[in-house]
Design a protein around this motif. Structure first.
Motif, PDB file in Angstrom:
ATOM      1  N   ILE A   1       1.919   1.214   8.660  1.00 42.36           N
ATOM      2  CA  ILE A   1       3.155   0.815   7.988  1.00 42.36           C
ATOM      3  C   ILE A   1       3.216   1.422   6.588  1.00 42.36           C
ATOM      4  CG2 ILE A   1       4.429  -1.167   7.071  1.00 42.36           C
ATOM      5  CD1 ILE A   1       3.446  -2.801   9.402  1.00 42.36           C
ATOM      6  N   ALA A   2       2.077   1.529   5.917  1.00 37.96           N
ATOM      7  CA  ALA A   2       2.052   2.134   4.586  1.00 37.96           C
ATOM      8  C   ALA A   2       2.563   3.572   4.630  1.00 37.96           C
ATOM      9  CB  ALA A   2       0.636   2.086   4.021  1.00 37.96           C
ATOM     10  N   GLU A   3       2.158   4.321   5.631  1.00 40.83           N
ATOM     11  CA  GLU A   3       2.644   5.700   5.760  1.00 40.83           C
ATOM     12  C   GLU A   3       4.126   5.738   6.084  1.00 40.83           C
ATOM     13  OE1 GLU A   3       0.594   8.937   5.417  1.00 40.83           O
ATOM     14  OE2 GLU A   3       0.287   7.225   4.093  1.00 40.83           O
ATOM     15  N   ILE A   4       4.593   4.782   6.878  1.00 44.02           N
ATOM     16  CA  ILE A   4       6.024   4.711   7.189  1.00 44.02           C
ATOM     17  C   ILE A   4       6.824   4.418   5.927  1.00 44.02           C
ATOM     18  CG2 ILE A   4       7.760   3.386   8.439  1.00 44.02           C
ATOM     19  CD1 ILE A   4       5.694   2.973  10.656  1.00 44.02           C
TER      20      ILE A   4
ATOM     21  N   ARG B   1       5.872   4.989   2.809  1.00 42.70           N
ATOM     22  CA  ARG B   1       5.775   6.151   1.906  1.00 42.70           C
ATOM     23  C   ARG B   1       6.749   7.245   2.325  1.00 42.70           C
ATOM     24  NH1 ARG B   1       2.787  11.032   1.345  1.00 42.70           N
ATOM     25  NH2 ARG B   1       2.039  10.799   3.482  1.00 42.70           N
ATOM     26  N   SER B   2       6.810   7.536   3.614  1.00 42.47           N
ATOM     27  CA  SER B   2       7.738   8.586   4.079  1.00 42.47           C
ATOM     28  C   SER B   2       9.185   8.158   3.895  1.00 42.47           C
ATOM     29  CB  SER B   2       7.468   8.890   5.554  1.00 42.47           C
ATOM     30  OG  SER B   2       7.701   7.760   6.365  1.00 42.47           O
ATOM     31  N   GLY B   3       9.470   6.851   4.060  1.00 40.97           N
ATOM     32  CA  GLY B   3      10.839   6.381   3.841  1.00 40.97           C
ATOM     33  C   GLY B   3      11.272   6.513   2.398  1.00 40.97           C
ATOM     34  N   ILE B   4      10.353   6.211   1.475  1.00 39.23           N
ATOM     35  CA  ILE B   4      10.675   6.350   0.049  1.00 39.23           C
ATOM     36  C   ILE B   4      10.878   7.816  -0.324  1.00 39.23           C
ATOM     37  CG2 ILE B   4       9.756   6.031  -2.281  1.00 39.23           C
ATOM     38  CD1 ILE B   4       8.387   3.498  -1.277  1.00 39.23           C
ATOM     39  N   LEU B   5      10.023   8.690   0.199  1.00 37.42           N
ATOM     40  CA  LEU B   5      10.156  10.113  -0.105  1.00 37.42           C
ATOM     41  C   LEU B   5      11.414  10.713   0.503  1.00 37.42           C
ATOM     42  CD1 LEU B   5       6.459  11.328   0.334  1.00 37.42           C
ATOM     43  CD2 LEU B   5       7.715  10.922  -1.792  1.00 37.42           C
ATOM     44  N   ALA B   6      11.964  10.058   1.541  1.00 39.53           N
ATOM     45  CA  ALA B   6      13.190  10.565   2.166  1.00 39.53           C
ATOM     46  C   ALA B   6      14.421  10.335   1.296  1.00 39.53           C
ATOM     47  CB  ALA B   6      13.388   9.905   3.534  1.00 39.53           C
ATOM     48  N   VAL B   7      14.316   9.410   0.327  1.00 36.67           N
ATOM     49  CA  VAL B   7      15.431   9.157  -0.581  1.00 36.67           C
ATOM     50  C   VAL B   7      15.459  10.246  -1.643  1.00 36.67           C
ATOM     51  CG1 VAL B   7      16.431   7.497  -2.201  1.00 36.67           C
ATOM     52  CG2 VAL B   7      15.248   6.678  -0.159  1.00 36.67           C
ATOM     53  N   SER B   8      16.627  10.743  -1.897  1.00 37.74           N
ATOM     54  CA  SER B   8      16.774  11.821  -2.871  1.00 37.74           C
ATOM     55  C   SER B   8      16.226  11.422  -4.230  1.00 37.74           C
ATOM     56  CB  SER B   8      18.260  12.197  -3.007  1.00 37.74           C
ATOM     57  OG  SER B   8      18.446  13.133  -4.046  1.00 37.74           O
ATOM     58  N   LYS B   9      15.522  12.348  -4.862  1.00 37.56           N
ATOM     59  CA  LYS B   9      14.943  12.071  -6.173  1.00 37.56           C
ATOM     60  C   LYS B   9      16.017  11.850  -7.224  1.00 37.56           C
ATOM     61  CE  LYS B   9      11.216  13.720  -9.164  1.00 37.56           C
ATOM     62  NZ  LYS B   9      10.236  14.816  -9.421  1.00 37.56           N
ATOM     63  N   GLY B  10      17.192  12.385  -6.978  1.00 40.48           N
ATOM     64  CA  GLY B  10      18.290  12.178  -7.911  1.00 40.48           C
ATOM     65  C   GLY B  10      18.692  10.715  -8.038  1.00 40.48           C
ATOM     66  N   GLN B  11      18.449   9.908  -6.981  1.00 39.94           N
ATOM     67  CA  GLN B  11      18.749   8.475  -7.058  1.00 39.94           C
ATOM     68  C   GLN B  11      17.891   7.804  -8.125  1.00 39.94           C
ATOM     69  OE1 GLN B  11      21.016   6.728  -5.034  1.00 39.94           O
ATOM     70  NE2 GLN B  11      21.715   8.713  -4.297  1.00 39.94           N
ATOM     71  N   THR B  12      16.620   8.150  -8.149  1.00 38.25           N
ATOM     72  CA  THR B  12      15.719   7.582  -9.157  1.00 38.25           C
ATOM     73  C   THR B  12      16.100   8.046 -10.557  1.00 38.25           C
ATOM     74  OG1 THR B  12      13.935   7.574  -7.519  1.00 38.25           O
ATOM     75  CG2 THR B  12      13.304   7.351  -9.825  1.00 38.25           C
ATOM     76  N   GLU B  13      16.392   9.324 -10.688  1.00 39.73           N
ATOM     77  CA  GLU B  13      16.760   9.851 -11.999  1.00 39.73           C
ATOM     78  C   GLU B  13      18.047   9.222 -12.512  1.00 39.73           C
ATOM     79  OE1 GLU B  13      16.938  13.993 -11.216  1.00 39.73           O
ATOM     80  OE2 GLU B  13      14.761  14.295 -11.274  1.00 39.73           O
TER      81      GLU B  13
ATOM     82  N   VAL C   1      -7.194   5.335  -4.233  1.00 35.76           N
ATOM     83  CA  VAL C   1      -7.771   4.163  -3.560  1.00 35.76           C
ATOM     84  C   VAL C   1      -6.917   3.776  -2.347  1.00 35.76           C
ATOM     85  CG1 VAL C   1      -8.215   1.684  -3.796  1.00 35.76           C
ATOM     86  CG2 VAL C   1      -8.958   3.269  -5.576  1.00 35.76           C
ATOM     87  N   MET C   2      -5.608   3.808  -2.503  1.00 36.98           N
ATOM     88  CA  MET C   2      -4.730   3.482  -1.381  1.00 36.98           C
ATOM     89  C   MET C   2      -4.809   4.537  -0.286  1.00 36.98           C
ATOM     90  SD  MET C   2      -3.263   0.556  -1.747  1.00 36.98           S
ATOM     91  CE  MET C   2      -4.879   0.034  -2.337  1.00 36.98           C
ATOM     92  N   THR C   3      -4.955   5.786  -0.674  1.00 38.79           N
ATOM     93  CA  THR C   3      -5.128   6.843   0.318  1.00 38.79           C
ATOM     94  C   THR C   3      -6.414   6.650   1.103  1.00 38.79           C
ATOM     95  OG1 THR C   3      -3.908   8.413  -1.076  1.00 38.79           O
ATOM     96  CG2 THR C   3      -5.316   9.334   0.651  1.00 38.79           C
TER      97      THR C   3
ATOM     98  N   ALA D   1       0.825  -1.211   0.000  1.00 43.63           N
ATOM     99  CA  ALA D   1       0.000   0.000   0.000  1.00 43.63           C
ATOM    100  C   ALA D   1       0.858   1.260   0.000  1.00 43.63           C
ATOM    101  CB  ALA D   1      -0.925  -0.005   1.219  1.00 43.63           C
ATOM    102  N   GLY D   2       1.970   1.234   0.711  1.00 39.87           N
ATOM    103  CA  GLY D   2       2.843   2.406   0.756  1.00 39.87           C
ATOM    104  C   GLY D   2       3.450   2.739  -0.594  1.00 39.87           C
ATOM    105  N   VAL D   3       3.853   1.706  -1.326  1.00 41.39           N
ATOM    106  CA  VAL D   3       4.416   1.931  -2.664  1.00 41.39           C
ATOM    107  C   VAL D   3       3.335   2.415  -3.626  1.00 41.39           C
ATOM    108  CG1 VAL D   3       5.500   0.794  -4.634  1.00 41.39           C
ATOM    109  CG2 VAL D   3       6.284   0.273  -2.321  1.00 41.39           C
ATOM    110  N   LEU D   4       2.144   1.815  -3.535  1.00 41.15           N
ATOM    111  CA  LEU D   4       1.065   2.210  -4.450  1.00 41.15           C
ATOM    112  C   LEU D   4       0.550   3.618  -4.150  1.00 41.15           C
ATOM    113  CD1 LEU D   4      -1.054  -1.033  -4.914  1.00 41.15           C
ATOM    114  CD2 LEU D   4       0.681  -0.048  -6.416  1.00 41.15           C
TER     115      LEU D   4
END
Length: 404
Positions: free
Chosen positions: A287-290, A292-304, A127-129, A113-116
């Motif tokens: 856990i889904a919110e945890i 989601r916040s963990g993923i957002l804490a990773v720099s967007k430059g890593q994904t790019e 829907v996940m929200t 759910a956190g990833v979605l």
């Protein structure tokens, strides 16, 4: 020229315990410890005095008296003629069962759910929200009762499975979902089954070793091993060979309808299912919110950077984002595991006999040893919480960022 050692040393004075910064903190700690000890001593003395007035003493001998009640959900055999200590053990095992299974299912659903929630698909994200907000803003007890009501009111009765009835068994006529519980096949262990179990344990250990070797190889060379396929092969091939080599010692006893209920097989009661699903779904929202916040804490430059190297989104999430997000996810995840374990004490609402219902419930009511019973119950939850916290902190130390 006078030597520095010739100077007279400063003599110690009592006032230095309060006014000298070198001793002040130690003085405050000693005084605080003494006050706490005096408070605890006074509390114990008052408790013993009040119990003596009521004609009671502090004794744990009640644990060895006959329980005199039955427990519907049992991992180990239990009868009403067994002791309160064994009843407490059955309740403790029931608590640990729902806690372990709940943590596993809540983690799986929560990560999903956190990833979605971060999906670029507007409908999936909304829907996940909606799921997360509905689950975590409704009291857990309400969800337990809702799931229990669905399991008991929306499922067929055993008589509906008779010939010409409206219900039918599923999974090749091996599982029956009824308002009295879910009936599944029971494994029958014969001679030689221990060999199969030993091969299973060795295969699981081998899979962990394989995952460790694959991770080290990837870190050192960047090359990846087909871990999933190798793990399935290591799990299926040795166990299957051992199973047939010793003459198929493990068979299944299937449930069959007889009289007014199913006979044979293994009955999983609706109270356990309701508690397990409600705890898992409720905790997964947090856990889904945890996640989601963990993923957002990773720099967007890593994904790019990963996309620039041609990596697919799923591989980017698996190999780049989640490993770095774990350092943020694990600490609050520990708290959710602890909350789920302690929230399992709501099992009494649906009749699931956990440690709270046995040791802290019926046993206390029958023996009148409320102080001893609740004390033992608190010690159990304390030890369980410390074990969970220690295990998760050990795992966290392996994934946290190591400085050189």
């Amino acid at each position: 020229m006078a030597d520095i050692s010739d100077h007279p040393r400063e003599t110690f004075r009592i006032s230095m315990l309060l006014y000298d910064a070198r001793y002040r903190s130690l003085t405050i700690q000693v005084v605080a410890a003494m006050l706490i000890m005096l408070f605890l001593a006074q509390l114990v003395d008052n408790t013993v005095t009040n119990l003596a007035v009521l004609g009671k003493d502090i004794s744990f001998s009640f644990l060895w008296s006959t329980a005199g009640y039955d427990i519907n959900q049992q991992i180990i055999p239990f009868t009403s003629q067994d002791t309160h200590a064994r009843a407490a053990l059955v309740g403790i095992l029931n608590t640990l069962l729902v806690a372990v299974l709940g943590c596993i299912l809540a983690t799986v659903i929560g990560v999903f759910a956190g990833v979605l929630r971060l999906s670029k698909n507007w409908l999936v994200a909304r829907v996940m929200t909606f799921y997360v907000e509905c689950m975590r803003n409704t009291p857990l007890l309400i969800w337990i009762l809702i799931v229990f009501a669905v399991m008991t009111e929306a499922t067929p009765q055993p008589r509906d499975f008779r010939e010409g009835g409206t219900a039918a068994m599923v999974f090749a006529d091996s599982v029956a979902v009824t308002n009295r519980g879910v009936f599944i096949p029971r494994p029958i262990w014969a001679d030689g089954s221990g060999i199969v179990v030993a091969f299973l344990i060795l295969s699981i250990i081998g899979i962990f070793v394989l995952r460790y070797v694959a991770r080290k190889r990837q870190e050192d060379t960047g090359q990846q091993l087909p871990v999933l396929r190798l793990s399935l092969a290591m799990l299926i091939v040795p166990v299957t060979l051992a199973f047939f080599a010793v003459g198929r010692p493990i068979t299944l006893e299937y449930p069959e309808l007889g009289g007014f209920n199913f006979e044979g097989g293994l009955q999983v009661r609706n109270s356990f299912i309701a508690l397990w699903l409600a705890l898992s779904l409720y905790t997964s929202a947090f856990i889904a919110e945890i996640v989601r916040s963990g993923i957002l804490a990773v720099s967007k430059g890593q994904t790019e950077a990963a996309f620039a190297l041609g990596m697919q989104p799923n591989r980017t999430m698996q190999l780049i984002i989640l490993p770095q997000a774990l350092r943020v996810i694990i600490p609050p995840l520990i708290s959710q595991f602890l909350n789920l374990t302690k929230n399992s004490s709501l099992a009494l609402a649906v009749g699931y006999m956990d440690a709270r219902s046995t040791l802290g419930g019926i046993t206390v009511n029958q023996t009148g040893r409320e102080l001893e019973g609740i004390l033992l119950l608190g010690i159990f939850y304390l030890i369980t919480s410390l074990i969970i916290s220690s295990a998760m902190n050990f795992y966290n130390s392996g994934v946290k960022l190591k400085e050189r």
